[in-house]
Scaffold this motif. Structure first.
Motif, short mmCIF file in Angstrom:
data_model
loop_
_atom_site.label_atom_id
_atom_site.label_comp_id
_atom_site.label_asym_id
_atom_site.label_seq_id
_atom_site.Cartn_x
_atom_site.Cartn_y
_atom_site.Cartn_z
N ARG A 85 11.30 -61.00 5.70
CA ARG A 85 12.11 -60.37 6.70
C ARG A 85 11.60 -58.90 6.83
N PRO A 86 12.04 -58.36 7.93
CA PRO A 86 11.62 -56.80 8.25
C PRO A 86 12.84 -55.99 7.34
N ALA A 87 11.89 -54.97 6.88
CA ALA A 87 12.65 -53.93 5.97
C ALA A 87 13.25 -52.81 6.85
N ALA A 88 14.29 -52.54 6.44
CA ALA A 88 15.26 -51.23 7.17
C ALA A 88 14.59 -49.92 6.95
N VAL A 89 13.33 -49.89 7.51
CA VAL A 89 12.62 -48.60 7.27
C VAL A 89 11.91 -48.17 8.72
N GLU A 90 11.91 -47.14 9.07
CA GLU A 90 11.38 -46.55 10.11
C GLU A 90 10.76 -45.37 9.79
N HIS A 91 9.43 -45.07 9.90
CA HIS A 91 8.69 -43.88 9.08
C HIS A 91 7.43 -43.84 9.85
N ASP A 92 6.73 -42.85 10.11
CA ASP A 92 5.43 -42.66 10.53
C ASP A 92 4.53 -43.21 9.48
N ARG A 93 4.81 -43.08 8.15
CA ARG A 93 3.71 -43.39 7.12
C ARG A 93 4.07 -44.78 6.51
N TYR A 94 5.04 -45.61 7.36
CA TYR A 94 5.24 -46.86 6.88
C TYR A 94 4.96 -48.02 7.93
N VAL A 95 4.20 -49.15 7.24
CA VAL A 95 3.61 -50.20 8.11
C VAL A 95 4.55 -51.54 7.45
N HIS A 96 5.00 -52.37 8.30
CA HIS A 96 5.43 -53.57 7.76
C HIS A 96 4.86 -54.90 7.90
N VAL A 97 4.60 -55.76 7.14
CA VAL A 97 3.93 -56.98 7.35
C VAL A 97 4.82 -58.31 6.89
N ALA A 98 5.22 -59.02 7.65
CA ALA A 98 5.82 -60.29 7.37
C ALA A 98 5.07 -61.33 6.78
N ALA A 99 5.39 -61.59 5.64
CA ALA A 99 4.78 -62.58 4.80
C ALA A 99 5.49 -63.05 3.70
N ASP A 100 5.20 -64.25 3.54
CA ASP A 100 5.97 -65.08 2.32
C ASP A 100 5.06 -65.07 1.29
N VAL A 101 5.35 -64.67 0.12
CA VAL A 101 4.36 -64.87 -1.03
C VAL A 101 3.95 -66.33 -1.54
N THR A 102 4.86 -67.29 -1.21
CA THR A 102 4.48 -68.80 -1.27
C THR A 102 3.90 -69.58 -0.31
N ALA A 103 3.47 -68.66 0.70
CA ALA A 103 2.79 -69.34 1.93
C ALA A 103 1.29 -69.71 1.65
N PRO A 104 0.65 -70.60 2.19
CA PRO A 104 -0.88 -70.80 1.76
C PRO A 104 -1.59 -69.48 2.43
N GLY A 105 -1.22 -68.89 3.51
CA GLY A 105 -1.89 -67.79 4.05
C GLY A 105 -1.60 -66.40 3.59
N TYR A 106 -0.75 -66.36 2.43
CA TYR A 106 -0.30 -65.08 1.80
C TYR A 106 -1.63 -64.19 1.60
N ALA A 107 -2.47 -64.81 0.87
CA ALA A 107 -3.69 -63.74 0.34
C ALA A 107 -4.44 -63.19 1.65
N ALA A 108 -4.30 -64.09 2.49
CA ALA A 108 -5.02 -63.26 3.88
C ALA A 108 -4.49 -62.33 4.46
N GLU A 109 -3.02 -62.44 4.50
CA GLU A 109 -2.19 -61.43 5.03
C GLU A 109 -2.31 -60.16 4.24
N LEU A 110 -2.21 -60.53 2.75
CA LEU A 110 -2.08 -59.08 2.14
C LEU A 110 -3.62 -58.65 2.18
N THR A 111 -4.55 -59.34 2.31
CA THR A 111 -6.02 -58.85 2.40
C THR A 111 -6.32 -58.06 3.70
N ARG A 112 -5.55 -58.50 4.65
CA ARG A 112 -5.68 -57.67 6.02
C ARG A 112 -4.92 -56.61 6.20
#
Length: 231
Positions: free
Chosen positions: A34-61
């Motif tokens: 889920r989104p994190a309650a963070v807003e900052h010009d040095r912060y980027v958020h990625v929605a990813a589930d560590v148990t999902a098959p595509g997690y490694a690809a999301e983390l790599t990107r």
């Protein structure tokens, strides 16, 4: 600029750590379901589930977009009491707490090794030394995580990469289950401990120390481990 990747930063320790790192000048990429309650010009958020098959690809990107990571903190974690009618819930705990961490290391650590530097931190628990019928999945996941992190750290340290297993007791988060929570610490205190770890890069941190000492004294598993070491 130093870049950190925090896995599991929607709330609790992960969210508080993200904010502290930003306050101290880090750029941060956060990954969580889920989104994190963070807003900052040095912060980027990625929605990813560590148990999902595509997690490694999301983390790599995410790491490619950030140009790598000097620090990766695995703060994702779940826990619940045993329900014998729903053993699958205990399996999911192991998937998130242990396998999610190892899948993260699969992606992050080789990059750090190629760079000859980096720090991987995993949030384990003092429950790693306990045998408990109330939460076998949680205890097993943390026992596996601590062993994995300590062993991996010994392997990669000669190549310039540090790995830290942080073994917390009760922290005032949603994972602090049970009617009795001895020596519970605040989330801010837990983040203080983590920031010191990030500066000093030890192999293992157990906190609070008094609780760690008590568990060593009373845990059947800890006593068994100690006997095996003496043989």
């Amino acid at each position: 600029m130093r870049h950190a990747c925090v896995i599991g930063n929607t709330d609790g320790i992960g969210l508080a750590l993200t904010r502290r790192l930003l306050d101290e000048g880090w750029a941060v990429t956060g990954l969580s379901r889920r989104p994190a309650a963070v807003e900052h010009d040095r912060y980027v958020h990625v929605a990813a589930d560590v148990t999902a098959p595509g997690y490694a690809a999301e983390l790599t990107r995410a790491l490619d977009a950030a140009g790598g990571a000097d620090l990766c903190v695995y703060a994702a974690g779940v826990g619940e009491f045993l329900d014998l009618d729903n053993l699958a819930a205990q399996t999911r705990i192991i998937e998130v707490n242990l396998l999610g961490a190892t899948r993260t290391a699969d992606v992050v650590v080789p990059r750090m090794l190629a760079a000859g530097s980096g720090h991987f931190v995993g949030l384990s628990s003092l429950a790693d030394a306990m045998i408990t019928p109330m939460a076998p999945g949680y205890a097993a996941s943390k026992a596996g995580l601590s062993t994995y992190l300590i062993s991996l750290g010994a392997a990669v340290r000669p190549r310039g990469v540090q790995v830290t297993a942080v073994r917390f007791g009760y922290v005032d988060t949603k994972l602090a289950l049970g009617p009795v929570k001895p020596m519970m610490i605040t989330v801010d205190r837990a983040v203080d401990v983590l920031m010191r770890c990030i500066r000093t890069r030890p192999a293992v941190v157990s906190y609070p120390r008094r609780m760690a000492a008590l568990i060593r004294a009373v845990s059947p598993l800890a006593r068994t481990q100690a006997r095996l070491k003496r043989r």
